[in-house]
Design a protein around this motif. Structure first.
Motif, PDB file in Angstrom:
ATOM      1  N   LEU A 108       6.349 111.093  63.240  1.00  0.00           N
ATOM      2  CA  LEU A 108       5.795 110.561  62.000  1.00  0.00           C
ATOM      3  C   LEU A 108       5.112 109.240  62.281  1.00  0.00           C
ATOM      4  O   LEU A 108       5.505 108.512  63.185  1.00  0.00           O
ATOM      5  CB  LEU A 108       6.918 110.331  60.977  1.00  0.00           C
ATOM      6  CG  LEU A 108       7.720 111.557  60.559  1.00  0.00           C
ATOM      7  CD1 LEU A 108       8.905 111.138  59.719  1.00  0.00           C
ATOM      8  CD2 LEU A 108       6.844 112.523  59.791  1.00  0.00           C
ATOM      9  N   VAL A 113       6.835 106.921  57.521  1.00  0.00           N
ATOM     10  CA  VAL A 113       8.240 106.508  57.505  1.00  0.00           C
ATOM     11  C   VAL A 113       8.443 105.393  56.490  1.00  0.00           C
ATOM     12  O   VAL A 113       9.411 105.401  55.713  1.00  0.00           O
ATOM     13  CB  VAL A 113       8.693 106.056  58.913  1.00  0.00           C
ATOM     14  CG1 VAL A 113      10.083 105.444  58.878  1.00  0.00           C
ATOM     15  CG2 VAL A 113       8.644 107.224  59.880  1.00  0.00           C
ATOM     16  N   SER A 116       8.413 106.798  52.942  1.00  0.00           N
ATOM     17  CA  SER A 116       9.639 107.542  52.657  1.00  0.00           C
ATOM     18  C   SER A 116      10.813 106.604  52.417  1.00  0.00           C
ATOM     19  O   SER A 116      11.600 106.794  51.486  1.00  0.00           O
ATOM     20  CB  SER A 116       9.976 108.487  53.811  1.00  0.00           C
ATOM     21  OG  SER A 116       8.983 109.453  53.935  1.00  0.00           O
ATOM     22  N   TRP A 117      10.951 105.601  53.272  1.00  0.00           N
ATOM     23  CA  TRP A 117      12.062 104.661  53.113  1.00  0.00           C
ATOM     24  C   TRP A 117      11.906 103.818  51.848  1.00  0.00           C
ATOM     25  O   TRP A 117      12.907 103.443  51.215  1.00  0.00           O
ATOM     26  CB  TRP A 117      12.205 103.767  54.342  1.00  0.00           C
ATOM     27  CG  TRP A 117      13.030 104.434  55.392  1.00  0.00           C
ATOM     28  CD1 TRP A 117      12.601 105.020  56.530  1.00  0.00           C
ATOM     29  CD2 TRP A 117      14.451 104.626  55.366  1.00  0.00           C
ATOM     30  NE1 TRP A 117      13.652 105.558  57.220  1.00  0.00           N
ATOM     31  CE2 TRP A 117      14.812 105.330  56.528  1.00  0.00           C
ATOM     32  CE3 TRP A 117      15.457 104.277  54.473  1.00  0.00           C
ATOM     33  CZ2 TRP A 117      16.112 105.683  56.826  1.00  0.00           C
ATOM     34  CZ3 TRP A 117      16.760 104.627  54.775  1.00  0.00           C
ATOM     35  CH2 TRP A 117      17.079 105.323  55.933  1.00  0.00           C
TER      36      TRP A 117
END
Length: 181
Positions: A108, A113, A116-117
């Motif tokens: 990714l 990332v 998403s986090w």
């Protein structure tokens, strides 16, 4: 020894034993700067006197060095051309492997990332901050003061968690992500 009339001089007798830097550069068809670079590599044989070279030995050394380069055993950087090619191939292979991993979804990007986090952190924050309201509706005998205490506890918990995560999580620098140092 006197020369016999009618006899042509041989090639070896026409070449001077030593020559100047300018003469050697002219003989080899290179610039004075290029000659200085080759000289630093130890290709030419110096003679007595400043800026003097042994003509035949220097020409032979220059030709030998050119042969080494042409055969792929040496480059202008001093590293063998085989090593340079191998290093280039390794780099190209690593780039292709990373591109393939990205295309196949095995890796990714930092942005993916991070997004998403961020969504996960927002969901955790909303869930934790909803605890006081849910507790108040589930436990009707809680006072407004009790609800405020729960609210402050949840906020403190989130702030502590944010500080721990900030101290422990990588910064997003590529060398930290891939483990290269």
């Amino acid at each position: 020894m006197a020369k016999k009339p009618g006899r042509k001089p041989t090639g070896a007798s026409m070449v001077p034993a030593t020559c100047s830097r300018a003469d050697l550069a002219l003989l080899l068809g290179i610039s004075i700067r290029a000659l200085a670079d080759w000289d630093l590599k130890g290709v030419f044989t110096k003679a007595q006197g400043r800026g003097r070279y042994e003509t035949v030995a220097s020409v032979n050394g220059y030709i030998a060095q050119l042969r080494e380069q042409a055969a792929g055993r040496a480059s202008s950087t001093g590293q063998s051309l085989t090593d340079e090619r191998a290093q280039t191939e390794r780099i190209v292979r690593q780039i292709k492997e990373r591109e393939l991993a990205k295309i196949s979804g095995a890796t990714l990007t930092v942005d993916e990332v991070s997004d998403s986090w961020s969504l996960f952190a927002a969901a955790v924050k909303a869930a934790v901050l909803s605890i006081p309201g849910k507790a108040r509706s589930s436990i009707p005998h809680l006072t407004p003061h009790d609800a405020d205490v729960l609210k402050h506890m949840c906020r403190d918990l989130l702030l502590d968690l944010a500080e721990e995560v900030e101290a422990a999580v990588i910064s997003g620098a590529p060398e930290e992500i891939s483990g290269e140092k």
